[in-house]
Design an enzyme around this catalytic site. Sequence first.
Site: not given
Length: 886
Positions: A608, A641
Site C-alpha cells: 500500500h 482527496y
Amino acid sequence: MASRFDRPENFINRELSWLEFNARILDIARERSIPLFERLKFLGITASNLDEFFMVRVASLKEQVRNKYAGRDIAGMTAPEQLGRISAKAHEFVEVQYSTYLRSLLPTLEKKGFVIIDDHREMTPAQCAFADRYFAENVYPVLTPMAVDSSRPFPLIYNRSLNIAALLRKKGGGGAGGKDGAQRAKAAKGGKKGASEPDFALVQVPSVLPRFVEVPGDVNERTIGTHIDTAPAHGQLAAGLAERDVPAGAGSGAPRTFVLLEALIKRNMDRLFLNYDVEAFAAFRVMRNVDLSLDEEDAQDLLEEIRKELKKRRFAEAIRLEIEDKADPRLLGRLQKELDLDDGGVYRVKGPLDLTFLSKFYQIDVGHDSGFPWREKTGAKERDGEQGDSGPDTAAVSFAGADGAGSAASAAGAGKAGGSSGPDTAVVNLAGADGVGSADGVGSADGAGSAASAAGAGKAGGANDGHGRRLKSEPYEPQPSPAVWEGWGTAAGEADDREGADPDMFGVIRRGDVLLHHPYESFAPVIAFVKQAAADPDVLAIKQTLYRVSGHSPIVAALSAAAEAGKQVTVLVELKARFDEENNITWARMLEEAGCHVIYGLVGLKTHSKITLVVRREEDGIRRYVHLGTGNYNDTTAKLYTDLGLFTCHPQYGEDATAFFNMLSGYSEPPAWNKFLVAPIWMKKRFLGLIGREAAFAMQGQKARIVAKMNSLCDPEIILALYEASGAGVEIDLIVRGICSLRAGMPGLSEHIRVRSIVGNFLEHSRVFYFENNGEPEVYMGSADWMPRNLDRRVEIVFPVEDRDGRERIEHILALELEDNVGASCLQPDGSYEKPDRRGKESVDSQALLCEEAVAAAQGVQGMGGVRDAMAWRRFVPRIPLQDTP
C-alpha cells in the site's frame, strides 16, 4: 505487558463506529444551508458506502458465523452480536435516508424546478407518450425477460444489479399447474390449499442504459408526437426534442422532469410477457460477498488466480436484499428462499432503490453561482476504499441537451464492483481509505495549473434557483505550487507564458525538498516528474508502486514509454487492491508488454506504499530522486482527496528507497532504515516508541503532545498506548475521518484525548503524525492508518518531514483543522459525534481556508508570492501554533 486499560468497555466496535461515520455524511445531506445538489450528492455517497460496507464488512462477519468462529472483537462482541447491532442500526439508517429523500430533497427539488419520477403513474399523458416511444426504441431491444420454471432454473442475480421480479398468470388457460380459470382466480385471492401458484419471472434493468431519462415538462401531445418522429435514434431522441421549441429547465417556467429507467420498464411489463397477466412486480437488488479467497502460496499465476476469483465474485453469497416496500409477500418469499436470506437481511425501501443514482443526477447541467472557488464539482463518493474499474456511464439522457447519453465516464466515476453488472454510480466513497471501495473511471492529468482568478476559478456560469440561492457549490481548480514554479525561477503567475511547459523537476528538487498539498495544489508536478524521468536520457532507472490509478493514467503511459526507451523500469502493481483488481490486471499486462519489470506484491501482504524512485546520472555522480506520498498515483482522485506528497533527493531517503524496492523484488531485508518507518515489521514498534516517549516527557513535566491525522484508528495496541500517554498527562488530538475504536474524554482513561472527524467536499485522506518531543517537534506522514491491517498485514511507508518550511506548513495545516467548526464533528465518550459549539465564535472551514491560501500563494495576492506569505494572509489564524502548545 498487559495494560490496565485493556477491557472491552474501553473500546468502540469498529463496525458501529463506521455506521456513525456514514451517519455524519447523511447529516450533510440533511443540512438545509448546503446547496441543494450538494445534498443530493452526499445522500448518494451514503448509499454507495452502505453497499460496500455490506459487501465487505458484513460479509466477513457472516463468514465468521458460518465457520462457527467464537472469538470476540476488542469491544467484546461476538460476530452474531455484531450482526444484530449492525442490522438494527442499518435499518434505522435506511429509514432516515429515504425520509431525507422523500420528505426533504424531493419537495425542495420540485420547488427549484426539478422533478424525479419513480412511479410511471405520476407522468402526464404527454410524458407517457414520450416515455413509451423511448422505451420502444431504446430499452425494449436491450431487455431479456427470464422465466423461472422446471426447465429454466432461478437465474444468477448479479451483485448490485437492479432487477424487477414479477408474478405471472397465463391468460385464458392453464397456469403453472394446468389449472382452469376458476382455480387460478381462487389462487389469486388466496383460495384453497393446492391452488396453482403463479409463474415467476425476472427482468434485469440494463446497466448499459442511463438510470434516468429527462422527459418533456410542459408540452401538448401533438407537439410530442411530431418531435418523436424526427428523433428515432438512442441519444438523439432527447436531443432532437431539445433542439426544438420544447421548454426545459427551471428557468423556462416548466420543470425539468426525469423518470427512472425502472419506472419505464414497469409501465411496459405487459409487453415483456405477452399472453400473461402480470399479477405483481417489484424492483429489487442484492449485495453479495466481494472478498477474494486466494491461496497465494499455491497460486502459480497470481494474476490468473485473481481473474478467476473476480468471476466468482458476481455470484457469491447474498448478504443483503433491497426491495420495494410494498412488494407482494409472495415475491419477497421467493427471493428470500432462492437467496437464502433471513428477515434481518431484507431491507424494505420506501422509494427508488439504489440512491447512488443521485451522484449522477448531481452532474446534470445547472450551472454555478458566482463566489469564491473553494468547492469541487464532482460526482465523487467518499469511501472506505478507493477506486475500482470504470463501468458503464449512466448519465441522464437529457431532454434539455445536457449530459446526453453516451458521454464519457465521469472523471470521478465509480465503476462496477468486482465485475458486477451494477450501474456506474460515479461516486467516491467517504468511508475509509482502501478497504471497501469503488471506482474512479476516466481521468486525465490536470495541467501545470493556471492562476485562476479568486473571483471565479473554474466557474461554469451563474446558475442558481432564481432567488440568489446556490444549487451547487462553486468548483475549485487545484492551484500551481509556488514551491515548484518559484524553485524553477518562474513565478506561478507566469506559468501560462511558457506555453504549457513543465518545470525542470530535477532542478527544483535539487534546490530543496518540496511539499505538495493536494487537491489545493495541482498534482501536475508529480506527473511531470515521472514524464521527465521517462524522457531524460540521463535517467537510468525508475521504480514505482501503483495501488490504484486513474482510467487513462498518464503515469502508466510514461512508465511504458520509459521501458520502451530502454530504461530499467520496475513497477509494483498491487493486484489485491479491492475493487481495483481488474483495472490493475489490465495495467500490469500493459506495463509488461512495454518491457517493464512488474512485481505483483508480496505473498500474504498488500503493498500500500506510495513511493517513486528515479536514479539519474549527473556530473557529480549518481543521484536518487524520491517522491513519497499519503495518496495514490491517481490524477483523478488527486483533485478530490486531501493528500500530501514530498519530493526529495536527500541521500538517506534515496538509500532507503533503494533498499525498499530491493526488499519487494528480491530477498533483501535491510537490518535498519535511515529514515523510513516500514510495515509490517518495523512501523508499529516505532510508533509505540514515539507515543511512549511523549508519555515519559509528560511524566517529567516536560513538553509533550501528540497530534495524529488518519482515516481510521482501531489498532488495540496503539489505542492502549494512547490511553497510557493520556494517563501520563500527554495532550492528544486525533483527527480521524472514519472508524475510531478509541473512547475519548473518559475520566481516568482518556480525559486528555480529543477526537474529531472532518467531512467536507474533499475526502480527508492524508496521514500525518506530530510528536512534540520536548520542544523539538518531529513530523511524519505516509500511507498507513493506525489499523491492524496497515501495521501488521500491509507493506507501508511512513517517513519524517525534516525540511523546516515543510514541517511548519504541516503544523499549520493540523492547527487549522483542529480549529475547524464547520466540517468537524467531535467524538463523545459514548461513541456518538456532536458538532462543535459555534455560538459566539467565528466559523472556521479548514477546507475553504486552505483553498483560499492556495489561491493566494499561486497568485501572489497583495504582493505575496509564496506559501509562507499566503499562510499569513488570511482572515483566520489558528490560536496556538502546535510547537508552542505545552
